[in-house]
Scaffold this active site. Structure first.
Site, short mmCIF file in Angstrom:
data_model
loop_
_atom_site.label_atom_id
_atom_site.label_comp_id
_atom_site.label_asym_id
_atom_site.label_seq_id
_atom_site.Cartn_x
_atom_site.Cartn_y
_atom_site.Cartn_z
N CYS A 1 2.65 -12.78 6.98
CA CYS A 1 2.05 -12.97 5.59
C CYS A 1 2.35 -14.27 5.28
O CYS A 1 1.80 -14.85 4.12
CB CYS A 1 2.87 -12.08 4.68
SG CYS A 1 4.66 -12.42 4.45
N CYS B 1 -1.67 -2.68 3.10
CA CYS B 1 -1.84 -3.14 4.13
C CYS B 1 -0.69 -2.72 5.35
O CYS B 1 -0.31 -3.67 6.21
CB CYS B 1 -1.53 -4.75 3.87
SG CYS B 1 -2.72 -5.38 2.86
N CYS C 1 3.30 -3.98 1.71
CA CYS C 1 2.28 -3.70 0.57
C CYS C 1 1.48 -2.29 1.14
O CYS C 1 1.27 -2.40 2.34
CB CYS C 1 1.28 -4.68 0.37
SG CYS C 1 1.82 -6.18 -0.53
N CYS D 1 -4.39 -13.63 -0.90
CA CYS D 1 -3.39 -12.72 -1.64
C CYS D 1 -2.09 -12.73 -1.36
O CYS D 1 -1.29 -12.56 -2.24
CB CYS D 1 -4.12 -11.22 -1.28
SG CYS D 1 -3.38 -9.82 -2.12
N CYS D 2 -1.72 -12.97 -0.06
CA CYS D 2 -0.38 -13.04 0.43
C CYS D 2 0.37 -14.24 -0.20
O CYS D 2 1.48 -14.19 -0.56
CB CYS D 2 -0.13 -12.94 1.80
SG CYS D 2 -0.30 -11.55 2.87
S1 SF4 Z 1 0.43 -7.29 2.15
FE1 SF4 Z 1 -1.76 -7.03 1.32
S2 SF4 Z 1 -1.40 -6.48 -0.66
FE2 SF4 Z 1 0.22 -7.60 -0.14
S3 SF4 Z 1 0.07 -9.57 -0.86
FE3 SF4 Z 1 -0.65 -9.39 1.49
S4 SF4 Z 1 -2.93 -9.17 1.19
FE4 SF4 Z 1 -2.12 -8.62 -0.73
#
Ligand code: SF4
Length: 251
Positions: free
Chosen positions: A234, A207, A204, A121-122
């Site tokens: 991240c 998170c 985010c 996701c990151c």
């Molecule tokens: S911080 Fe969380 S929501 Fe944002 S990109 Fe990374 S995993 Fe995804």
């Protein structure tokens, strides 16, 4: 460590003026390498940098990654910083096709159960977006500080970024929490309202949480992976290089 907002000082920290001079020198040095961008997360550190860049009228563009998962308060402070500095923030967003592909392979909630899913996701929402932006740039500027976490204790003010292949400037590397908050106070800069609710590092919304007394500054980032310790990364910032590859500017 106490949440940095609670440490907001009522007088200049010792040596503050010399660190502001060093900041100006480093930003000037970064601006000589074109094209150069400030990658802002709208953190209190990045707001210091955006303000210093605008005061010196430096040719450093301000960009920010909209992961589409940011808290509303981050967008609010972005608009306030644009008004305060007269600078425009250029928003970067993930590729729609990459988001769709990611959503097709993982439910979003998988980030809480699988480190690989979280890192993916990151990658889609942040790292790939930044990599596309930095391609062809000569330098980038960040608000990383050594005081953020053990993993950042050895960062240099300037070094070659091996991951993205350009020079990286961390002009606030040596700044303390008190330095950042004193600068914010004396210049009347806006800041994310979450800092007043115990947040010390803001990313985010799904998170990020407030930290508890005694927790490290980044303990609220991906806390379910950290066992309440230092807080993770991240993927935007690799470990610092050996000292021989670094250039420390002292003013
Ligand atoms: S911080 Fe969380 S929501 Fe944002 S990109 Fe990374 S995993 Fe995804």
């Amino acid at each position: 460590m106490t949440a940095c907002f609670a440490l907001s000082p009522d007088r200049p920290p010792f040596g503050f003026a010399s660190r502001v001079d060093a900041l100006a020198a480093l930003l000037d040095r970064a601006a000589r390498q074109q094209p150069c961008v400030l990658a802002s997360s709208l953190s209190v550190e990045d707001n210091v940098l955006m303000h210093a860049i605008s005061v010196a009228a430096l040719p450093i563009e301000v960009v920010a990654i909209d992961t589409l998962k940011l808290p509303q308060t981050t967008h609010a402070v972005a608009a306030e910083m644009e008004r305060a500095t007269g600078r425009t923030i250029r928003w970067l967003r993930p590729e729609v096709t990459a988001l769709i592909a990611h959503a097709g392979s993982h439910r979003f909630e998988a980030i809480y159960h699988s480190r690989a899913a979280r890192e993916r996701c990151c990658t889609v929402r942040k790292v790939d977006v930044l990599a596309a932006e930095l391609a062809g740039k000569a330098a980038w500027v960040t608000g990383l500080r050594r005081a953020h976490s053990e993993g950042r204790e050895t960062i240099e003010t300037e070094h070659w970024d091996t991951r993205f292949a350009l020079r990286k400037f961390n002009p606030l590397a040596a700044w303390s929490d008190e330095d950042v908050w004193w600068y914010t106070r004396v210049h009347g800069l806006p800041f994310n309202g979450l800092y007043e609710r115990g947040y010390a590092s803001i990313g985010c919304e799904p998170c990020t949480r407030a930290i508890r007394p005694g927790e490290p500054l980044r303990a609220g980032r991906w806390w379910w992976e950290q066992n309440g310790q230092q807080g993770g990364e991240c993927g935007l910032h690799l470990a610092p290089p050996p000292a021989s590859e670094s250039v420390e500017v002292v003013v």
